[in-house]
Design a protein around this motif. Structure first.
Motif, PDB file in Angstrom:
ATOM      1  N   GLY A  50       4.543  25.983 -10.437  1.00 51.08           N
ATOM      2  CA  GLY A  50       5.017  24.705 -10.970  1.00 51.08           C
ATOM      3  C   GLY A  50       3.933  23.647 -10.971  1.00 51.08           C
ATOM      4  O   GLY A  50       3.811  22.858 -11.917  1.00 51.08           O
ATOM      5  N   THR A  51       3.129  23.627  -9.921  1.00 55.73           N
ATOM      6  CA  THR A  51       2.031  22.661  -9.843  1.00 55.73           C
ATOM      7  C   THR A  51       0.971  22.941 -10.897  1.00 55.73           C
ATOM      8  O   THR A  51       0.481  22.018 -11.569  1.00 55.73           O
ATOM      9  N   GLY A 132      10.237  18.336 -23.141  1.00 58.61           N
ATOM     10  CA  GLY A 132      10.026  18.035 -21.735  1.00 58.61           C
ATOM     11  C   GLY A 132       9.459  19.237 -20.996  1.00 58.61           C
ATOM     12  O   GLY A 132       8.833  20.113 -21.596  1.00 58.61           O
ATOM     13  N   ARG A 133       9.736  19.284 -19.703  1.00 55.13           N
ATOM     14  CA  ARG A 133       9.164  20.334 -18.864  1.00 55.13           C
ATOM     15  C   ARG A 133      10.208  21.161 -18.136  1.00 55.13           C
ATOM     16  O   ARG A 133       9.920  22.253 -17.680  1.00 55.13           O
ATOM     17  N   GLU A 134      11.441  20.610 -18.011  1.00 59.64           N
ATOM     18  CA  GLU A 134      12.393  21.292 -17.135  1.00 59.64           C
ATOM     19  C   GLU A 134      12.880  22.613 -17.713  1.00 59.64           C
ATOM     20  O   GLU A 134      13.253  23.509 -16.971  1.00 59.64           O
ATOM     21  N   GLY A 135      12.897  22.741 -19.043  1.00 60.57           N
ATOM     22  CA  GLY A 135      13.269  24.029 -19.626  1.00 60.57           C
ATOM     23  C   GLY A 135      12.318  25.100 -19.147  1.00 60.57           C
ATOM     24  O   GLY A 135      12.724  26.209 -18.773  1.00 60.57           O
ATOM     25  N   ALA A 136      11.037  24.751 -19.140  1.00 60.98           N
ATOM     26  CA  ALA A 136      10.034  25.673 -18.603  1.00 60.98           C
ATOM     27  C   ALA A 136      10.228  25.861 -17.105  1.00 60.98           C
ATOM     28  O   ALA A 136      10.068  26.970 -16.580  1.00 60.98           O
ATOM     29  N   ALA A 137      10.605  24.790 -16.411  1.00 61.93           N
ATOM     30  CA  ALA A 137      10.800  24.887 -14.958  1.00 61.93           C
ATOM     31  C   ALA A 137      11.906  25.875 -14.628  1.00 61.93           C
ATOM     32  O   ALA A 137      11.753  26.737 -13.751  1.00 61.93           O
ATOM     33  N   LEU A 174       7.768  20.162 -10.145  1.00 60.26           N
ATOM     34  CA  LEU A 174       7.436  19.389 -11.340  1.00 60.26           C
ATOM     35  C   LEU A 174       7.835  17.929 -11.231  1.00 60.26           C
ATOM     36  O   LEU A 174       7.093  17.040 -11.664  1.00 60.26           O
ATOM     37  N   PHE A 175       9.000  17.656 -10.663  1.00 58.63           N
ATOM     38  CA  PHE A 175       9.515  16.285 -10.652  1.00 58.63           C
ATOM     39  C   PHE A 175       9.416  15.603  -9.292  1.00 58.63           C
ATOM     40  O   PHE A 175       9.602  14.389  -9.208  1.00 58.63           O
ATOM     41  N   GLY A 176       9.153  16.372  -8.255  1.00 61.85           N
ATOM     42  CA  GLY A 176       9.081  15.763  -6.928  1.00 61.85           C
ATOM     43  C   GLY A 176      10.434  15.281  -6.444  1.00 61.85           C
ATOM     44  O   GLY A 176      10.536  14.308  -5.706  1.00 61.85           O
ATOM     45  N   TYR A 210       8.002  21.463  -3.106  1.00 63.08           N
ATOM     46  CA  TYR A 210       7.651  20.034  -3.114  1.00 63.08           C
ATOM     47  C   TYR A 210       6.409  19.765  -2.277  1.00 63.08           C
ATOM     48  O   TYR A 210       5.499  19.037  -2.694  1.00 63.08           O
ATOM     49  N   LYS A 211       6.355  20.367  -1.094  1.00 63.07           N
ATOM     50  CA  LYS A 211       5.190  20.181  -0.221  1.00 63.07           C
ATOM     51  C   LYS A 211       3.929  20.775  -0.857  1.00 63.07           C
ATOM     52  O   LYS A 211       2.835  20.213  -0.731  1.00 63.07           O
ATOM     53  N   ILE A 212       4.071  21.904  -1.524  1.00 64.18           N
ATOM     54  CA  ILE A 212       2.926  22.508  -2.224  1.00 64.18           C
ATOM     55  C   ILE A 212       2.406  21.550  -3.293  1.00 64.18           C
ATOM     56  O   ILE A 212       1.193  21.339  -3.437  1.00 64.18           O
ATOM     57  N   SER A 213       3.313  20.948  -4.066  1.00 60.32           N
ATOM     58  CA  SER A 213       2.895  20.021  -5.120  1.00 60.32           C
ATOM     59  C   SER A 213       2.168  18.802  -4.538  1.00 60.32           C
ATOM     60  O   SER A 213       1.204  18.313  -5.125  1.00 60.32           O
TER      61      SER A 213
END
Length: 432
Positions: A50-51, A132-137, A174-176, A210-213
């Motif tokens: 994701g990052t 957007g990006r969430e479809g990919a997410a 992606l969105f945090g 989230y922590k990885i991002s």
């Protein structure tokens, strides 16, 4: 003698009960530890992927902004996307709908979905498609989760949960927004029920990702609202009206996508011709508008709207641009465009209703998201993670109104409406 035999029977019964209790405790502990490990691995891989995806989209967006002529090559990018899906025998790829249905059914999310949606979404953003990006997410996450489930040899029921873990992980990276990612995966599949058994796996995966991002310096999406009105009767009525209007806009957006998809399926069978037409229409409309605000995700426009600045008709243009992009075969997601539409519409409508435009934009983001996804709890959690907890009751009120009045329309046709929005009634029908 009888007393002795009874004592033996009692002792055996106690041993059996104790053994059963210990077995039950072991089962809970084993399941808990299993999901900590599986969800942790899913979150780690989902967070990295994701990052990298986020960084890739941000990079190509900067390239497009610095070289605005590149939008002229959008039809060429569309041809590349169509060819890639053709090579992988996924020309009729249902995308996010497949990921959602796989949580309820025995359908499998193919491994090829992950690299395909990654590459094709980057191409769409590079050349200025409105997506957007969430479809990919969700597709990346669903594919990753499925592969990890296969690796751990999980059973059919657990495969559903690990798919949701993957969705939570990449969405969060992606969105945090780890809590939003958690509840979205739990809620979006079947409207009216929530899969609480997946909460710990999903939140572990979401927090890990989230922590990885954050380690890669990806900034979470956050906005500051300058003015939030105090809760009183007049404000509540205005927020309810805004929620009603957002429900109407959500139906308009969903219907625009679905009707266009159906028209193209009936009249334009060739995917190559379809992406060329769509690309040319987006390019032409861009030059007619004289603005690049509607290409790509449009996050800058969202920020401006929340600061109280929006073009009154921007939401309509974004609906048109996104429909021409997604329906004609380009890849990405509809959620960030939904934020754009909600923010610009809410900003404009708030000025008419006598609310602060920035506050109206924030309400529009949450309420429209609720209307197009039918995810009430997720939308309320989203408002907290994006805008803070101040004004929470007003956000919840707008989301509740939008949820109820948006009917059974949805961005995702495979969503299952399990319980009615109007009464305590089991309906078990697909979304429109």
């Amino acid at each position: 003698m009888e007393r002795f035999e009874l004592d033996i029977e009692d002792e055996n019964s106690l041993k059996y009960l104790a053994s059963k209790k210990i077995s039950s405790i072991k089962k809970y502990i084993f399941t808990f530890l299993k999901w900590i490990v599986v969800a942790g691995v899913t979150g780690l891989i989902g967070g990295i992927v994701g990052t990298l995806f986020h960084i890739s989209v941000e990079y190509v967006t900067k390239v497009r902004v610095r070289n605005d002529f590149i939008i002229l090559f959008l039809p060429v990018g569309g041809l590349v996307i169509a060819k890639l899906y053709k090579i992988c025998n996924m020309s009729n790829d249902p995308g996010t709908n497949l990921v959602i249905s796989s949580v309820r059914t025995e359908e499998k999310v193919p491994f090829a979905m992950a690299p395909l949606i990654f590459i094709s979404t980057v191409i769409t953003h590079l050349f200025g498609g409105s997506a957007g990006r969430e479809g990919a997410a969700l597709q990346l996450g669903g594919s990753i989760g499925t592969q990890i489930g296969n690796l751990f040899r999980l059973n059919k029921k657990d495969m559903h949960i690990v798919t949701m873990c993957g969705m939570s992980a990449v969405f969060s990276a992606l969105f945090g927004t780890p809590l939003t990612a958690t509840f979205f995966s739990m809620e979006v599949v079947s409207i009216g029920i929530i899969y609480y058994s997946s909460f710990i796996p999903c939140i572990v995966a979401a927090l890990t990702a989230y922590k990885i991002s954050l380690l890669f310096a990806v900034k979470p999406v956050r906005y500051t609202i300058e003015s939030i009105p105090a809760l009183d009767g007049a404000v509540a009525v205005k927020v309810i009206i805004l929620g009603v209007l957002c429900a109407v806009i959500s139906i308009l957006f969903c219907e625009s996508l679905h009707k266009t998809n159906k028209f193209l399926a009936d009249h334009v069978k060739n995917n190559y011709i379809k992406v060329i037409i769509g690309g040319m229409l987006v390019v032409a409309l861009t030059f007619l508008c004289g603005s690049r605000d509607y290409n790509g995700a449009g996050v800058e426009v969202i920020a401006k709207a929340i600061n109280g600045q929006a073009v009154s008709y921007a939401f309509l243009l974004k609906i048109i641009f996104t429909t021409l992009t997604i329906s004609f075969g380009y890849k990405g997601g509809e959620i960030v465009p939904t934020f754009f539409i909600g923010a610009t519409f809410g900003c404009t409508a708030a000025g008419i209703l006598g609310l602060d435009p920035g506050f109206g934009a924030a309400i529009g983001v949450a309420a429209l998201f609720c209307g197009v996804t039918n995810s009430l709890i997720t939308s309320i959690v989203l408002s907290i993670e994006l805008f803070g907890s101040q004004g929470l009751v007003l956000f919840a009120l707008a989301c509740g109104v939008s949820y109820m009045l948006s009917g059974y329309y949805s961005l995702y046709g495979t969503q299952k409406i399990v319980y009615s929005k109007l009464r305590a009634e089991y309906v078990n029908r697909n979304a429109k």
